[in-house]
Structure formats: C-alpha cells, structure tokens
Scaffold this motif. Sequence first.
Motif, PDB file in Angstrom:
ATOM      1  N   GLU A  35      42.850  54.686  55.923  1.00  0.00           N
ATOM      2  CA  GLU A  35      44.013  53.975  55.397  1.00  0.00           C
ATOM      3  C   GLU A  35      45.245  54.833  55.585  1.00  0.00           C
ATOM      4  O   GLU A  35      45.155  56.054  55.708  1.00  0.00           O
ATOM      5  N   THR A  36      46.390  54.173  55.673  1.00  0.00           N
ATOM      6  CA  THR A  36      47.633  54.950  55.648  1.00  0.00           C
ATOM      7  C   THR A  36      48.799  54.050  55.272  1.00  0.00           C
ATOM      8  O   THR A  36      48.614  52.896  54.880  1.00  0.00           O
ATOM      9  N   ARG A  37      49.978  54.594  55.396  1.00  0.00           N
ATOM     10  CA  ARG A  37      51.168  53.852  54.988  1.00  0.00           C
ATOM     11  C   ARG A  37      51.781  53.101  56.167  1.00  0.00           C
ATOM     12  O   ARG A  37      51.713  53.535  57.314  1.00  0.00           O
ATOM     13  N   ILE A  60      41.952  50.046  60.223  1.00  0.00           N
ATOM     14  CA  ILE A  60      42.988  50.705  59.407  1.00  0.00           C
ATOM     15  C   ILE A  60      43.402  49.784  58.262  1.00  0.00           C
ATOM     16  O   ILE A  60      43.755  48.620  58.469  1.00  0.00           O
ATOM     17  N   TYR A  61      43.350  50.343  57.072  1.00  0.00           N
ATOM     18  CA  TYR A  61      43.873  49.649  55.890  1.00  0.00           C
ATOM     19  C   TYR A  61      45.288  50.164  55.654  1.00  0.00           C
ATOM     20  O   TYR A  61      45.513  51.378  55.618  1.00  0.00           O
ATOM     21  N   VAL A  62      46.233  49.244  55.539  1.00  0.00           N
ATOM     22  CA  VAL A  62      47.576  49.675  55.142  1.00  0.00           C
ATOM     23  C   VAL A  62      47.931  49.016  53.810  1.00  0.00           C
ATOM     24  O   VAL A  62      47.652  47.839  53.593  1.00  0.00           O
ATOM     25  N   GLY A  63      48.505  49.793  52.939  1.00  0.00           N
ATOM     26  CA  GLY A  63      48.870  49.279  51.615  1.00  0.00           C
ATOM     27  C   GLY A  63      50.156  48.482  51.704  1.00  0.00           C
ATOM     28  O   GLY A  63      51.221  49.045  51.935  1.00  0.00           O
ATOM     29  N   GLU A  71      44.205  59.493  50.926  1.00  0.00           N
ATOM     30  CA  GLU A  71      45.179  58.459  50.590  1.00  0.00           C
ATOM     31  C   GLU A  71      46.217  58.351  51.698  1.00  0.00           C
ATOM     32  O   GLU A  71      46.786  57.310  51.958  1.00  0.00           O
ATOM     33  N   TYR A  72      46.488  59.528  52.325  1.00  0.00           N
ATOM     34  CA  TYR A  72      47.635  59.586  53.219  1.00  0.00           C
ATOM     35  C   TYR A  72      47.395  60.608  54.331  1.00  0.00           C
ATOM     36  O   TYR A  72      48.063  61.645  54.388  1.00  0.00           O
ATOM     37  N   THR A  75      42.623  45.223  61.265  1.00  0.00           N
ATOM     38  CA  THR A  75      43.631  45.441  60.220  1.00  0.00           C
ATOM     39  C   THR A  75      43.132  44.907  58.880  1.00  0.00           C
ATOM     40  O   THR A  75      42.491  43.864  58.810  1.00  0.00           O
ATOM     41  N   GLU A  76      43.475  45.641  57.848  1.00  0.00           N
ATOM     42  CA  GLU A  76      43.098  45.214  56.498  1.00  0.00           C
ATOM     43  C   GLU A  76      44.237  45.569  55.556  1.00  0.00           C
ATOM     44  O   GLU A  76      44.870  46.611  55.702  1.00  0.00           O
ATOM     45  N   THR A  77      44.501  44.690  54.614  1.00  0.00           N
ATOM     46  CA  THR A  77      45.508  45.017  53.611  1.00  0.00           C
ATOM     47  C   THR A  77      45.210  44.261  52.320  1.00  0.00           C
ATOM     48  O   THR A  77      44.288  43.456  52.248  1.00  0.00           O
TER      49      THR A  77
END
Length: 486
Positions: free
Chosen positions: A276-278, A300-303, A248-249, A338-340
Amino acid sequence: MAKVILVTPDYHCGVVESAGKWPNLAFVYLAGHLRKAGHEVKIYDAMSKDHNLTQIMEHIKSFEPDVVATTAYTASFPAALEILKETKKYDQDLITVIGGSHVTFEYDVTLSENDYVDYIVRYEGEETFPALLEALAEKQELKTVKGIAFREKDQIIATDQRAFIPNLDNLIPAWDLVDWKDYTFFVYPGSSLAIVSTSRGCMHDCKFCSQQKFWQRSWRARSVESITSEIKYLVKKYKIDVFFISDEYPTSDRERWESMLDKLIEMDLGCVFLMETRVDDILRDEDIMGKYLKAGIIHIYVGIEATDQETLNRFNKGIEADDSKRALDIIHSAGIVTETSFVLGGPEETYESIQKTLAMAKKYNPDFGHFLLLAPWPYADMYDDLKGHIESYDYSKYNLVEPVIKPDAMTTEELFEQVLKCYKSFYYDKIPEWANLEDGFKKDYALHSMRAIMDNSFLKEHVLKFGTMPKMVEDILKDLAGEKVS
Ligand code: SF4
C-alpha cells in the motif's frame, strides 16, 4: 532465562482474513530479540490457526511458560484480554504482558479495569520487552524500564517512552519460529505468504489513523541491502512466493524505493508483492510504474478514503480529490491491480451522500473497492468529533465493517444496509467486467480474489441478502463457488 509464549488473539471479523493468512510480524521481531536476550520463545498464532480459547489454553499449558504475552489493536483487544484472564485463572504466578497500538494509548484504563494484566509494553517492543524481563529477573526498580506501564500498589505507572530504534537494519527476525504451513495467499492456492517490513511509520497526519499516532509521525527505513537480502533468504529458505509489504508508507523516500525496485528486478526471484502507499507517491512515481511491475508488485492499495474535497480536508488526508482517480489510472495502466477504500458512516452521512460516494467509487473504478465504516478509536484525533454519536462501546465491533457510529439521518442498521447495497452495486458491475477482461493475469487474479472474498470475508454472510442478481453475475458467482452453472 524465561519461557515466553507470544499468542495472537483469536479475533475474526472477515476483514483482514479475506486475502490470506500471514505471520504476525511484530512477534517475529519480538521473538528474535527475546531469544537474543537468552529466553526460550514460542510464537503461537492462534488467530491463523483458528483456535478458540479452550485450544489456546491447552497450548499455553503444554508449553509451561513463565510469561504469556499477547498483542491487540482495538478490535482484537477484548479477545486478547480473554487470553490473559484465562491465563491468570489457570495460574496466578504466570506473568501476563500485552502490547500493540490499543494498549499503548489506553494503558491507564486497561490496567485499572483488568487486574489480570500485569505489564503493558508501549510503542516498539523489541528492546522494551527484554528489558522488562531482565528487570523482573534481577528484581530491579521497574520505574527504570523505559516504555512500560504497570500497577504499583494502587497506582498506575507509565515510565518514560523509549526512543525508537534508530537503525532498523539491526532488528533480528526469528523466521525459524514461524509455522510456515499456516500461511498462504488465498488468491494463489498452494502459495506461501510472508510479510516483510521495509520501513516503519508515517509522517502524515490523517485524523482517523492510529499509525501516525503510534509512530509519532516519524519515518525510518531499512537499507535496500537489508530488505532485499531478507526477501532472498525467505524465498530460498522457506519457498515464499507471495509477500505482503506491511509498511504504511514504503515509498516515502523515492531514491531508496527506486533502488529497492532495481535490486528486486536484478535479483529476479520470481516472487510477487502486494503493498500500500499514498496517492501522491503514485503520481510522483508515474515514470517508474513499469519498474514496480517488473520488480514483482502486482497489487497496490492506495488510501483514498473520501471522494469530496471537504471530507478529505476534514480527515486531514493531504491529497486533492482529483489526484486519487489519476493515481488509480496510473497503477491500472501499468497492469497492476488497484484497491482502495471509501470511508462511510460519519455523523453527517446521509442516503444522498452514500449514493454520491458509490457513484464516485464507480467513476474512480479501482479493481477492488471497500466501503468501510468509520470506527471511533478512543485515542484517535477524531474521537471528540464522534463521541456523541457512538452507539456501542464493544471494541470487538470497531473493525470498520460493523456500524458503531449513528449518523443523524439514519439508524446504524440502515447504515449497514446501505453499505451492503454499495458492495452489491459496485461488484455487480465489476464481476461481468472482469469476466470480459482480455488481460489473462488480471482476469484470473480478480476472479480468484472474488472467490476469496466470498469464502472468507464478512460479506459471505450477507451475499444472500443481496436479493435477485443478474443471471450473468449469478453464473459467474456459481462458477467461482464451484457450483454447476445452469
Ligand atoms: S498516510 Fe496512511 S499511515 Fe499516514 S497518516 Fe495517513 S492513513 Fe495513516
């Protein structure tokens, strides 16, 4: 010694399946620890094999197990229950076990309503599951086994929680029990996909998130040596060329993370990573974003979840609205995909607020954007705020794409229609943009990803409802689908 089969539920909703197929990492570790305790274990990934309940039962019967275990998050919970129900119908003496996030929290109702579930393994299972089997074999008092729930006479018993494993380097993965031919990243046809965990948990407090609740806002990490040698092993032994980092992190500790990137650069294994990260860690790591790419991180997926500060605060996301755009720009500038996602469908959602989110999604301009619907996990911190608006208690719909919360301003059908319109508008802009890209890697990656989305995601069924599309988009989509372009 027991014969244990670990079975994934045959649940499909077109969300996680759109990118590829990867092993169930929890089962890889569970199998390793059960085997160390002397049990014979089979990992049977029915979900990735697209097996239905009949096929699943055939497999279970042919293995002749003593124990049938499955796992579930909320949306896959009904499918997981079906497996255990059929197992008991087949043979009352088989022991049934379930673990995962949903039953960790909902153990009471699970055991009260489903008498074919014998035992629940709560939280981390690597030590608890073997301890449960040992207690059963030795006819020990089950109340002494930490981390389980079970029925005793008419009572539901939940034992004390087991402490989280202090040193994750001591985990024992059973990679040799994985049926590697099942796993690939659809964007790279012919690739071999693995999933690895470099850390567990998250200390943040987002209100909609089940992960921080499961890990009780703790964070533990493996050493750089442990994770990089595992990656090397998987590349050399199983020819893995694409890795999902399941954490998750993963970036919480910058020093550890940068050392890991340095080591991966030094090893130069020729594999790529998706992670993914923050948002705040991306801002922190702006100066080393080049290392991310050099180490093989391509996606990279960022929430982000929300684009207005009020909603971010309500979600307790702990980020500033403006930071999200900056984080996407930083990743983008490094040449990384990039993905979100943007969360829609709260009780207060309106046509106007959806339009506003769509406009912001276009402004933020990630390569891939998802418009997800809020799901009312029964154990989430937001549940009380949402429960008056829940339209369905069918957990199989709690998958972030089917609407189960009714906003005051519209029906769930109207909400879903709006979500589809968001996808249509977002990707009708994106597709020609990708086609005109000069960056060969990104262009290729984006268009192949679109193909994977069209073939495997929940959108597949709805593309026709999008109505007339611009000729250029139609031609690109036809080309992607392998059809003749007029
Ligand atoms: S940062 Fe991610 S994993 Fe952590 S609480 Fe928020 S959504 Fe959950």
